[in-house]
Design a protein around this motif. Sequence first.
Motif, mmCIF file in Angstrom:
data_model
loop_
_atom_site.group_PDB
_atom_site.id
_atom_site.type_symbol
_atom_site.label_atom_id
_atom_site.label_comp_id
_atom_site.label_asym_id
_atom_site.label_seq_id
_atom_site.Cartn_x
_atom_site.Cartn_y
_atom_site.Cartn_z
ATOM 1 N N ALA A 122 -27.558 -42.697 19.601
ATOM 2 C CA ALA A 122 -26.316 -42.132 19.046
ATOM 3 C C ALA A 122 -26.139 -42.619 17.614
ATOM 4 N N THR A 123 -25.446 -41.813 16.812
ATOM 5 C CA THR A 123 -25.101 -42.223 15.445
ATOM 6 C C THR A 123 -23.586 -42.144 15.300
ATOM 7 N N ALA A 124 -22.971 -43.260 14.903
ATOM 8 C CA ALA A 124 -21.510 -43.349 14.955
ATOM 9 C C ALA A 124 -20.907 -43.618 13.592
ATOM 10 N N ALA A 125 -20.158 -42.629 13.103
ATOM 11 C CA ALA A 125 -19.397 -42.795 11.864
ATOM 12 C C ALA A 125 -17.903 -42.686 12.154
ATOM 13 N N THR A 126 -17.506 -41.661 12.930
ATOM 14 C CA THR A 126 -16.089 -41.332 13.118
ATOM 15 C C THR A 126 -15.301 -42.444 13.820
ATOM 16 N N GLU A 127 -14.057 -42.638 13.343
ATOM 17 C CA GLU A 127 -13.141 -43.588 13.978
ATOM 18 C C GLU A 127 -11.846 -42.855 14.311
ATOM 19 N N THR A 129 -9.004 -43.272 13.330
ATOM 20 C CA THR A 129 -8.160 -43.070 12.150
ATOM 21 C C THR A 129 -8.627 -41.886 11.301
ATOM 22 N N GLY A 130 -9.790 -41.291 11.641
ATOM 23 C CA GLY A 130 -10.218 -40.100 10.904
ATOM 24 C C GLY A 130 -11.723 -40.026 10.740
ATOM 25 N N GLY A 131 -12.231 -38.791 10.767
ATOM 26 C CA GLY A 131 -13.671 -38.598 10.662
ATOM 27 C C GLY A 131 -14.097 -37.924 9.374
ATOM 28 N N SER A 132 -13.182 -37.137 8.774
ATOM 29 C CA SER A 132 -13.592 -36.366 7.598
ATOM 30 C C SER A 132 -13.930 -37.266 6.410
ATOM 31 N N HIS A 133 -13.113 -38.283 6.213
ATOM 32 C CA HIS A 133 -13.328 -39.194 5.074
ATOM 33 C C HIS A 133 -14.272 -40.304 5.525
ATOM 34 N N SER A 156 -15.056 -43.441 17.644
ATOM 35 C CA SER A 156 -14.581 -42.458 18.633
ATOM 36 C C SER A 156 -15.319 -41.139 18.471
ATOM 37 N N HIS A 157 -15.333 -40.369 19.539
ATOM 38 C CA HIS A 157 -15.916 -39.010 19.544
ATOM 39 C C HIS A 157 -17.410 -39.041 19.168
ATOM 40 N N ILE A 158 -18.146 -39.985 19.697
ATOM 41 C CA ILE A 158 -19.557 -40.133 19.322
ATOM 42 C C ILE A 158 -20.459 -39.490 20.375
ATOM 43 N N THR A 159 -21.208 -38.472 19.930
ATOM 44 C CA THR A 159 -22.142 -37.793 20.835
ATOM 45 C C THR A 159 -23.116 -38.813 21.428
ATOM 46 N N ASN A 160 -23.256 -38.762 22.738
ATOM 47 C CA ASN A 160 -24.180 -39.600 23.524
ATOM 48 C C ASN A 160 -23.666 -41.017 23.782
ATOM 49 N N PRO A 208 -22.636 -35.727 26.539
ATOM 50 C CA PRO A 208 -21.702 -36.843 26.715
ATOM 51 C C PRO A 208 -21.147 -37.283 25.358
ATOM 52 N N ILE A 209 -19.888 -37.665 25.337
ATOM 53 C CA ILE A 209 -19.260 -38.034 24.065
ATOM 54 C C ILE A 209 -18.169 -39.074 24.347
ATOM 55 N N GLY A 210 -18.070 -40.074 23.492
ATOM 56 C CA GLY A 210 -17.068 -41.107 23.760
ATOM 57 C C GLY A 210 -17.020 -42.186 22.698
ATOM 58 N N ILE A 362 -16.197 -28.329 13.857
ATOM 59 C CA ILE A 362 -15.649 -29.688 13.731
ATOM 60 C C ILE A 362 -16.760 -30.746 13.653
ATOM 61 N N ALA A 363 -17.652 -30.730 14.651
ATOM 62 C CA ALA A 363 -18.699 -31.755 14.715
ATOM 63 C C ALA A 363 -19.626 -31.665 13.500
ATOM 64 N N GLY A 364 -20.150 -32.811 13.077
ATOM 65 C CA GLY A 364 -21.082 -32.815 11.939
ATOM 66 C C GLY A 364 -20.388 -32.544 10.612
ATOM 67 N N GLY A 365 -19.068 -32.713 10.590
ATOM 68 C CA GLY A 365 -18.284 -32.410 9.382
ATOM 69 C C GLY A 365 -17.624 -31.060 9.548
ATOM 70 N N THR A 366 -16.305 -31.000 9.347
ATOM 71 C CA THR A 366 -15.549 -29.761 9.581
ATOM 72 C C THR A 366 -15.911 -28.687 8.538
ATOM 73 N N ASP A 367 -15.487 -27.459 8.840
ATOM 74 C CA ASP A 367 -15.662 -26.360 7.864
ATOM 75 C C ASP A 367 -15.087 -26.763 6.504
ATOM 76 N N GLU A 368 -13.890 -27.373 6.568
ATOM 77 C CA GLU A 368 -13.208 -27.722 5.309
ATOM 78 C C GLU A 368 -14.043 -28.727 4.507
ATOM 79 N N MET A 369 -14.693 -29.663 5.218
ATOM 80 C CA MET A 369 -15.515 -30.653 4.513
ATOM 81 C C MET A 369 -16.793 -30.019 3.937
ATOM 82 N N GLN A 370 -17.308 -28.994 4.617
ATOM 83 C CA GLN A 370 -18.480 -28.297 4.049
ATOM 84 C C GLN A 370 -18.055 -27.582 2.762
HETATM 85 C C1 LIG Z 1 -18.522 -32.144 19.807
HETATM 86 C C2 LIG Z 1 -18.346 -33.221 18.777
HETATM 87 C C3 LIG Z 1 -19.369 -34.140 18.583
HETATM 88 C C4 LIG Z 1 -19.192 -35.174 17.637
HETATM 89 N N1 LIG Z 1 -20.195 -36.112 17.484
HETATM 90 C C5 LIG Z 1 -20.044 -37.113 16.572
HETATM 91 C C6 LIG Z 1 -21.060 -38.102 16.407
HETATM 92 O O1 LIG Z 1 -22.106 -38.080 17.062
HETATM 93 N N2 LIG Z 1 -20.851 -39.081 15.485
HETATM 94 C C7 LIG Z 1 -19.727 -39.146 14.740
HETATM 95 O O2 LIG Z 1 -19.618 -40.057 13.934
HETATM 96 N N3 LIG Z 1 -18.727 -38.232 14.894
HETATM 97 C C8 LIG Z 1 -18.863 -37.226 15.785
HETATM 98 N N4 LIG Z 1 -17.868 -36.287 15.961
HETATM 99 C C9 LIG Z 1 -16.632 -36.424 15.224
HETATM 100 C C10 LIG Z 1 -16.554 -35.460 14.053
HETATM 101 O O3 LIG Z 1 -17.502 -35.798 13.076
HETATM 102 C C11 LIG Z 1 -15.122 -35.504 13.515
HETATM 103 O O4 LIG Z 1 -14.263 -35.016 14.524
HETATM 104 C C12 LIG Z 1 -14.970 -34.684 12.254
HETATM 105 O O5 LIG Z 1 -15.673 -35.274 11.192
HETATM 106 C C13 LIG Z 1 -13.490 -34.515 11.853
HETATM 107 O O6 LIG Z 1 -12.836 -35.723 11.905
HETATM 108 P P1 LIG Z 1 -11.399 -35.803 12.635
HETATM 109 O O7 LIG Z 1 -11.556 -35.189 13.963
HETATM 110 O O8 LIG Z 1 -10.957 -37.216 12.586
HETATM 111 O O9 LIG Z 1 -10.454 -34.894 11.782
HETATM 112 P P2 LIG Z 1 -9.623 -35.328 10.492
HETATM 113 O O10 LIG Z 1 -10.505 -36.034 9.535
HETATM 114 O O11 LIG Z 1 -8.387 -36.037 10.960
HETATM 115 O O12 LIG Z 1 -9.231 -33.920 9.883
HETATM 116 C C14 LIG Z 1 -8.229 -33.100 10.496
HETATM 117 C C15 LIG Z 1 -8.236 -31.736 9.807
HETATM 118 O O13 LIG Z 1 -7.905 -31.891 8.420
HETATM 119 C C16 LIG Z 1 -8.911 -31.314 7.617
HETATM 120 N N5 LIG Z 1 -9.030 -32.076 6.372
HETATM 121 C C17 LIG Z 1 -9.198 -33.415 6.238
HETATM 122 N N6 LIG Z 1 -9.294 -33.733 4.933
HETATM 123 C C18 LIG Z 1 -9.172 -32.584 4.234
HETATM 124 C C19 LIG Z 1 -9.227 -32.251 2.848
HETATM 125 N N7 LIG Z 1 -9.429 -33.179 1.918
HETATM 126 N N8 LIG Z 1 -9.101 -30.955 2.509
HETATM 127 C C20 LIG Z 1 -8.931 -29.996 3.438
HETATM 128 N N9 LIG Z 1 -8.885 -30.242 4.765
HETATM 129 C C21 LIG Z 1 -9.016 -31.519 5.156
HETATM 130 C C22 LIG Z 1 -10.180 -31.384 8.456
HETATM 131 O O14 LIG Z 1 -11.151 -30.454 8.023
HETATM 132 C C23 LIG Z 1 -9.609 -31.059 9.837
HETATM 133 O O15 LIG Z 1 -9.473 -29.672 9.968
HETATM 134 C C24 LIG Z 1 -18.020 -35.249 16.889
HETATM 135 C C25 LIG Z 1 -17.001 -34.302 17.079
HETATM 136 C C26 LIG Z 1 -17.162 -33.307 18.017
HETATM 137 C C27 LIG Z 1 -16.057 -32.282 18.211
#
Ligand SMILES: Cc1cc2nc3c(=O)[nH]c(=O)nc-3n(C[C@H](O)[C@H](O)[C@H](O)COP(=O)(O)OP(=O)(O)OC[C@H]3O[C@@H](n4cnc5c(N)ncnc54)[C@H](O)[C@@H]3O)c2cc1C
Length: 387
Positions: A122-127, A129-133, A156-160, A208-210, A362-370
């Motif tokens: 597994a590779t874990a970045a997300t916490e 408190t937020g995954g996008s940043h 949190s939300h870490i695949t595998n 699995p995710i957790g 959402i996973a791998g970085g949201t649409d907004e982050m792309q």
């Molecule tokens: C099926 C699945 C598998 C996953 N596997 C992994 C994994 O293996 N490892 C891992 O590290 N993470 C994993 N994740 C977590 C995933 O990377 C995060 O959920 C994702 O990066 C978004 O983080 P967040 O959920 O905390 O949303 P937030 O960061 O809280 O964002 C909430 C919303 O606000 C938007 N937003 C945030 N900032 C901005 C901005 N500056 N401008 C515009 N919009 C913004 C986001 O795009 C989103 O729509 C997984 C998630 C899913 C659903």
Amino acid sequence: MDLRWSGEQEAIFEAAREFGREVVAPSSEERDRASRFDHGIWKALAESGFWKAGVPAELGGDGGGLANYVAALEGLTLGSQDSGFSVTVGAHASLIQVLSRWGTAEQQQRFLPDLFAGHVGATAATELTGGSHVTAVRTTAEPTGDGHYTLSGSKSHITNAPVADMMLIVGRVAGLGKRDISLFLLDRGQEGVSLGENEDLIGLRTSPIGPIDMDRVHIPPERVLGSVGDGLTVLYWCLALDRLSFGVIASAQMRSMIPRALDRATSREAFGAPIAEYQYIQDKIVQMKVGAETARALSYATLSAMENGDADAGTLASCTKLASAQAIVGSSLELVQLFGHMGYDRTQGVERHLRDAAAFRIAGGTDEMQKKAIFSQLLAASRSNSL
Ligand SMILES: Cc1cc2nc3c(=O)[nH]c(=O)nc-3n(C[C@H](O)[C@H](O)[C@H](O)COP(=O)(O)OP(=O)(O)OC[C@H]3O[C@@H](n4cnc5c(N)ncnc54)[C@H](O)[C@@H]3O)c2cc1C
């Protein structure tokens, strides 16, 4: 320029497709309902030699490039039609590829044979408190001298994660200043590491995710991947590979929807004719094809850019992820629509496409982050006159 597979890649693709069809697909519906990961299937995948694809021969792989891995993932997804299983495979493959490129010889010998043999990565970045940043992670390694650290934090939300044997953790090193993001390799059984329960998601339920909690985990120098403070170089490459994998999985899944959509459209009648006669219906199937081919072409472009080390590989990976996520959500929604009520019925297996697809945005970085990444790159290129 040739976008076709080589003979070797064709064979890898076919073997993986056969494995997906024969071994993964039969229990896929039950695993989706139960949100269950099957260790037996995972072990069989390892025994089939799947993980050797795209790994250097001196590390125990087939000696081929990333294209071999992409051929295997595409074949597996087409055969299994199980996005969740493929996402789990993609997460594990990223760890193998990162270790193959950035691991020391000791790290490669210590971890790769187990990852090839059925251990889960597994590779874990997300916490929480937020995954996008990504660079705002709070998980922190405190130096204790001679290159040793104690690592604390929660992911949190870490695949595998619930079934992971080894993990790559994104954290920061205290006292380093601005460039402090670093990567740490952890074992499941290590003191201070706890893996949480499977999260109850609406889709990708066969993956699995957790959470992963770390309470003062001892990190010796040989468990730091890459250079201390330079974790972003490796992390961004890993994210690009994840995004490529999502593109490949989305493309294969959209391709797999087409025969089902055609079958229904040509057999279901309304107003005295098969609904396939109506252009509104035809358009849905055409969009599935366009989505599948767009995702596939962009994935191959990203693959080529990553293999060549092109400067725009990360941007292409973001384009791939964004386009394929939006296309698979649109295609899944239209598949449900084409089936009418039966598309919305949980016993038919059509709605699963939609539940699974939503995660791609959402996973791998949201649409907004792309979009943010693509726009930043465009702006930077414009400022340096290299658009
Ligand atoms: C099926 C699945 C598998 C996953 N596997 C992994 C994994 O293996 N490892 C891992 O590290 N993470 C994993 N994740 C977590 C995933 O990377 C995060 O959920 C994702 O990066 C978004 O983080 P967040 O959920 O905390 O949303 P937030 O960061 O809280 O964002 C909430 C919303 O606000 C938007 N937003 C945030 N900032 C901005 C901005 N500056 N401008 C515009 N919009 C913004 C986001 O795009 C989103 O729509 C997984 C998630 C899913 C659903």
